[in-house]
Design an enzyme around this catalytic site. Structure first.
Site, mmCIF file in Angstrom:
data_model
loop_
_atom_site.group_PDB
_atom_site.id
_atom_site.type_symbol
_atom_site.label_atom_id
_atom_site.label_comp_id
_atom_site.label_asym_id
_atom_site.label_seq_id
_atom_site.Cartn_x
_atom_site.Cartn_y
_atom_site.Cartn_z
ATOM 1 N N HIS A 1 -10.343 -7.061 -4.562
ATOM 2 C CA HIS A 1 -10.025 -5.985 -3.615
ATOM 3 C C HIS A 1 -10.511 -6.339 -2.206
ATOM 4 C CE1 HIS A 1 -11.787 -2.282 -1.687
ATOM 5 N NE2 HIS A 1 -10.584 -1.814 -1.931
ATOM 6 N N LYS B 1 0.866 -1.181 0.000
ATOM 7 C CA LYS B 1 0.000 0.000 0.000
ATOM 8 C C LYS B 1 0.902 1.230 0.000
ATOM 9 C CE LYS B 1 -3.530 0.305 -0.292
ATOM 10 N NZ LYS B 1 -4.528 0.631 -1.294
HETATM 11 O O1 GKR Z 1 -7.142 -0.439 4.014
HETATM 12 O O2 GKR Z 1 -6.065 1.414 3.803
HETATM 13 C C1 GKR Z 1 -6.661 0.437 3.329
HETATM 14 C C2 GKR Z 1 -6.737 0.321 1.833
HETATM 15 O O3 GKR Z 1 -6.161 1.464 1.247
HETATM 16 C C3 GKR Z 1 -8.163 0.176 1.361
HETATM 17 O O4 GKR Z 1 -8.971 1.162 1.939
HETATM 18 C C4 GKR Z 1 -8.303 0.248 -0.136
HETATM 19 O O5 GKR Z 1 -9.660 0.348 -0.471
HETATM 20 O O6 GKR Z 1 -7.167 -1.837 -0.199
HETATM 21 C C5 GKR Z 1 -7.881 -0.958 -0.885
HETATM 22 C C6 GKR Z 1 -7.331 -0.730 -2.276
HETATM 23 O O7 GKR Z 1 -6.868 -1.650 -2.873
HETATM 24 O O8 GKR Z 1 -7.417 0.392 -2.786
HETATM 25 MG MG MG Z 2 -6.536 -0.544 -4.672
#
Ligand code: GKR
Ligand code: MG
Length: 423
Positions: A321, A194
């Protein structure tokens, strides 16, 4: 047994809060608690179908309005379920007897929550797993990816909520150490970082470090559209040969198309193609090569299968996702992925970030990075009522009522601003 006893006679919607570590993303940081809602649809003869969905106040209100309309519903009547949800949310179209894709996201997300519970009931009724109801599992185990986050060791402001045992990860060494642990504990062989948290050069360094440390593994990075087109192209060039795919480097179909025109690796999205109507323009612009489905969002298991069909038609890859979730969602994701032949990428999951909490009795476990598809009737998970009660109490006593990663981060870093793109 009368048909009536097989109809839904009670629906329960229970908001829960689970502890969530200080995970960083391009919006800010995860708050100390993540919210979910647990759905129970009970039939007259006592079968209980389970569902899990978002737990934010607005969504809870929708779930509760729809719940009132489900009494007397046959769990096999999914079109009727959709119609009732649309009516409950005030969106009955002139042609509402026939399902179309012209309903709002609110209807699709609300329907999705109850649709999973109905599939669970259907499976329990006929003694077959949900994957069988979706056409049958084409894989016995579903591979998941390690979801790597930059993170602090503990929440800067969360009285009484101590550190977990993962520790801090704020640089390439921290990210590689986190991955080693994910691999050791769960056996993952696909890794998703991420990104969108630190300046792109630092994240390029981390992605390369991951690819070099685990050369047999597949690496992805997802900055959630934190980069402009120029930056995205620069990152794509720097990561050539290192990535399985690059997810949402930049906002919009037009922006993604500009990056895709020069990037060597496929581009994936769960941000610029979020409605069926986005597929044709994305295909025309060759903006994305992989779409991430998500049954909570795309109209349930049946909506996700429609998306899979479109991906097949247009030769677009399909991945999955996730957002912070519990074991009912994990079971639903696993059945869906198992029964979707063209889902050829390891699915995302936030499961490793759960702090030991769940609402299911026997948890699905990762072996070699994959989860065996449950073979028991329905979803194959059972509700742990004590745990549900505890997480419901945690919801009642915590102050989080909607996800606000930006607001939370600003509480300890007042100069933080949400910018998209940031770099
Ligand atoms: O859990 O912070 C998180 C992710 O950024 C999530 O909110 C995203 O929706 O995992 C997700 C993504 O692939 O964009
Ligand atoms: Mg994403």
């Amino acid at each position: 047994m009368s048909a009536r006893s097989e109809q839904i006679s009670a629906v329960r919607v229970t908001p829960v809060a689970m502890k969530d570590p200080p995970l960083l993303n391009s919006n800010g940081m995860h708050e100390p608690f993540a919210l979910r809602a647990i759905i129970e649809c009970e039939t007259g003869d006592g079968l209980i179908g389970l569902g899990e969905t978002y737990g934010e106040l607005k969504h809870l209100a929708r779930l509760r309005s729809a719940a009132e309309m489900l009494i007397g519903l046959d769990p096999f009547s999914l079109h009727e379920l959709h119609r009732r949800v649309a009516v409950a949310l005030g969106e009955q179209l002139a042609h509402a007897e026939v399902r179309t894709s012209h309903y709002s996201r609110a209807v699709e997300e609300t329907f999705a929550a109850f649709e999973v519970a109905c599939f669970d009931l259907q499976g329990k009724r006929i003694g077959r797993p949900v994957s069988d109801l979706l056409g049958g599992a084409v894989r016995a185990a579903v591979p998941y990816s390690a979801y790597l986050f930059y993170r602090y060791g503990e929440h800067p402001i969360a009285p009484g909520y101590g550190p977990d045992d993962w520790g801090e990860a704020l640089d390439p060494e921290g990210i590689v150490a986190q991955e080693s642990r994910m691999v050791e504990r769960y056996g993952f062989s696909a890794l998703k970082l991420k990104g969108g948290v630190f300046p792109p050069d630092e994240e390029i360094e981390a992605a390369i470090a991951l690819a070099e440390a685990f050369s047999e593994h597949k690496v992805r990075i997802d900055p959630n559209a934190a980069w402009g087109v120029e930056t995205s192209i620069r990152v794509a060039k720097a990561l050539e040969g290192h990535l399985e795919y690059l997810e949402d480097p930049t906002p919009t179909i037009a922006g993604m198309a500009q990056v895709a025109a020069v990037a060597a690796m496929p581009l994936a999205t769960n941000m610029c193609v979020v409605e069926l109507e986005h597929v044709p323009p994305a295909v025309a612009a060759n903006a994305v090569q992989i779409i991430l489905s998500d049954h909570h969002f795309w109209g349930g298991l049946s909506g996700s299968r429609r998306l899979a069909g479109l991906c097949e038609t247009f030769s677009i890859g399909l991945s999955m996702h996730s957002n912070s979730h519990l074991g009912i969602s994990l079971a639903a994701m696993t059945h869906l992925a198992a029964a979707t032949p063209n889902l050829n990428y390891a699915c995302d999951t936030h499961t490793p970030w759960l702090q030991g909490e769940d609402v299911v009795k026997e948890r699905l476990v990762f072996k070699n990075g994959a989860i065996s598809v449950p073979t028991a009737p329905g979803l194959g998970v059972t509700l742990d009522r004590d745990a549900l009660g505890e997480l419901a109490e945690q919801y009642a006593s915590c102050s989080v009522r909607r996800r606000d990663d930006t607001g939370y981060r600003q509480r300890f870093d007042p100069s933080y601003e949400l910018k998209r793109p940031r770099w």
